[in-house]
Scaffold this active site. Structure first.
Site, PDB file in Angstrom:
ATOM      1  N   GLU A  50       0.847  -1.186   0.000  1.00 31.20           N
ATOM      2  CA  GLU A  50       0.000   0.000   0.000  1.00 31.20           C
ATOM      3  C   GLU A  50       0.892   1.248   0.000  1.00 31.20           C
ATOM      4  O   GLU A  50       1.898   1.302   0.699  1.00 31.20           O
ATOM      5  CB  GLU A  50      -0.874  -0.015   1.248  1.00 31.20           C
ATOM      6  N   LYS A 125     -10.231  -0.275  -2.064  1.00 34.16           N
ATOM      7  CA  LYS A 125     -10.337  -0.591  -0.633  1.00 34.16           C
ATOM      8  C   LYS A 125     -11.733  -0.272  -0.094  1.00 34.16           C
ATOM      9  O   LYS A 125     -12.208   0.856  -0.214  1.00 34.16           O
ATOM     10  CB  LYS A 125      -9.272   0.199   0.120  1.00 34.16           C
ATOM     11  N   CYS A 167      -4.635  -3.744   3.392  1.00 36.45           N
ATOM     12  CA  CYS A 167      -4.342  -3.263   4.744  1.00 36.45           C
ATOM     13  C   CYS A 167      -5.494  -3.447   5.748  1.00 36.45           C
ATOM     14  O   CYS A 167      -5.691  -4.535   6.265  1.00 36.45           O
ATOM     15  CB  CYS A 167      -3.896  -1.810   4.681  1.00 36.45           C
TER      16      CYS A 167
END
Length: 295
Positions: A50, A125, A167
Site C-alpha cells: 500500500e 479498498k 491493509c
C-alpha cells in the site's frame, strides 16, 4: 526476464518492503529496482505494498499527487511488468477515479498487472482506516478517500488464484471467507501498518486469515519513517495455509521470497475440510455481491 522453471518446480513469489515518501520518482526507482531483482531471481509474481507510489505528508499533498489508472505512473509500471515478464501486485495506488471532478476524493486501489502490462484487476479498498489511539495514532482515511463498492473475484496467476484486499481489510474476515468461497488460493494484504497496531496485531491477524481460509497469505509492507509524522511497522511476510510464517523481510527496504505449493494447500483442505463443515443453517453464509462460489 522471469520464465517458467523446469517441470516440478513450485512458483516463486517475491514480496516487497519499502519506505515510500512524498517523492514519487525516488519511490518508483526503489520499487523498480526490487521488481527487477525479483525477476532475476525467477519470481513470477511480485507484490508491492500500500502506498508504493507515495505517502504524502498531509491530506492536501496526498490529493495533489494522485493520478488516474491511465496516467504516467501506471504506464511506467506496465512497461516494467513487460520488461521483466512478471505479474505485479501494486497494492495501494492513490487513484483519481472518474468521479474526481465532483468528489475531490481518491480511491485506494490495488492494481494487478499481467506480464503484458495489462490491468487485469482493480480492487478499491472497501474498509477505510478511521482509528484513534489516544496519544499515539490518529487516522481518518475516509476524510479524503472514497470507499470501494465491490469485492473483486480471484484472478488466476501462475502462482495460484489471487484474492485482492488492502491493509485495514485484514481486520474483516468476511472478505477472506468470501474470496475463499470464490476459489482464492492466495490472499494478499498490501499494507502500511502503524507501529503500535503492527506490533500488536500484524502477524497474528495474517496467520489467522491463512488458517481460517486455508490459503497462502502474502503481505507486502511499508517500513520505517515515511515522513516526519509517520513511521510504518514493516515485517512484510508470507504465511502458508497451515499458519506458518514461511518468509519475512528484515528491517529496511528489501524482498522476501516464498514458493507457493498448491499441492500442500489442497492436502490441508482435504485433511481439515472446514469449508465443508460450515453451518450456514446457524450463522448464514458470507457471500460477496457478484462473486460466484468456486466450482
Amino acid at each position: 526476464r522471469a520464465m517458467a522453471g523446469p517441470p516440478g518446480l513450485k512458483p516463486l513469489v517475491a514480496v516487497g518492503q519499502v519506505t515510500s515518501t512524498p517523492d514519487k520518482e525516488l519511490n518508483f526507482a526503489t520499487c523498480a529496482g526490487l521488481v527487477r531483482e525479483a525477476a532475476r531471481r525467477g519470481a513470477c509474481l511480485v507484490f508491492l505494498p500500500e502506498g508504493f507510489d507515495y505517502i504524502g505528508s498531509d491530506t492536501a499533498q496526498t490529493l495533489s499527487l494522485a493520478e488516474g489508472l491511465d496516467g504516467d505512473l501506471m504506464g511506467r509500471y506496465a512497461e516494467l511488468a513487460r520488461d521483466c515478464g512478471v505479474w505485479l501486485s501494486l497494492g495501494g495506488f492513490h487513484e483519481r477515479g472518474r468521479d474526481w471532478p465532483t468528489t475531490q476524493r481518491i480511491y485506494n486501489c490495488h492494481a494487478l498487472l499481467d506480464p503484458a502490462g495489462r490491468l487485469v484487476a482493480a480492487y478499491r479498498k472497501t474498509h477505510l482506516c478511521d482509528v484513534e489511539l489516544e496519544g499515539r495514532v490518529t487516522m481518518k482515511e475516509s476524510s479524503f478517500t472514497n470507499p470501494g463498492t465491490e469485492i473483486v473475484a480471484p484472478v488466476s496467476t501462475p502462482a495460484g488464484k489471487l484474492g485482492l484486499s488492502i491493509c485495514y481489510d485484514l481486520r474483516f474476515p468476511e472478505i477472506s471467507l468470501a474470496l475463499r468461497r470464490a476459489g482464492a488460493e492466495i490472499l494478499t494484504y498490501p499494507s502500511a501498518f502503524t507501529v503500535p497496531t503492527g506490533s500488536a496485531h500484524w502477524e497474528v491477524l495474517l496467520r489467522a486469515r491463512a488458517i481460517e481460509s486455508q490459503c497462502y497469505v502474502v503481505a507486502a509492507a511499508q517500513t520505517g519513517k515515511n515522513h516526519e509524522r509517520r513511521t510504518s511497522y514493516g515485517h512484510a511476510l508470507v504465511v502458508d495455509p497451515w499458519g506458518a510464517v514461511v518468509a519475512q523481510c528484515r528491517e529496511g527496504p528489501g524482498l522476501c521470497y516464498a514458493e507457493i505449493d498448491l499441492d500442500y494447500l489442497h492436502r490441508i483442505r482435504r485433511e481439515i475440510p472446514v469449508h465443508g463443515h460450515r453451518r450456514p443453517d446457524l450463522y448464514g453464509t458470507v457471500v460477496a455481491t457478484g462473486l460466484a462460489p468456486a466450482p
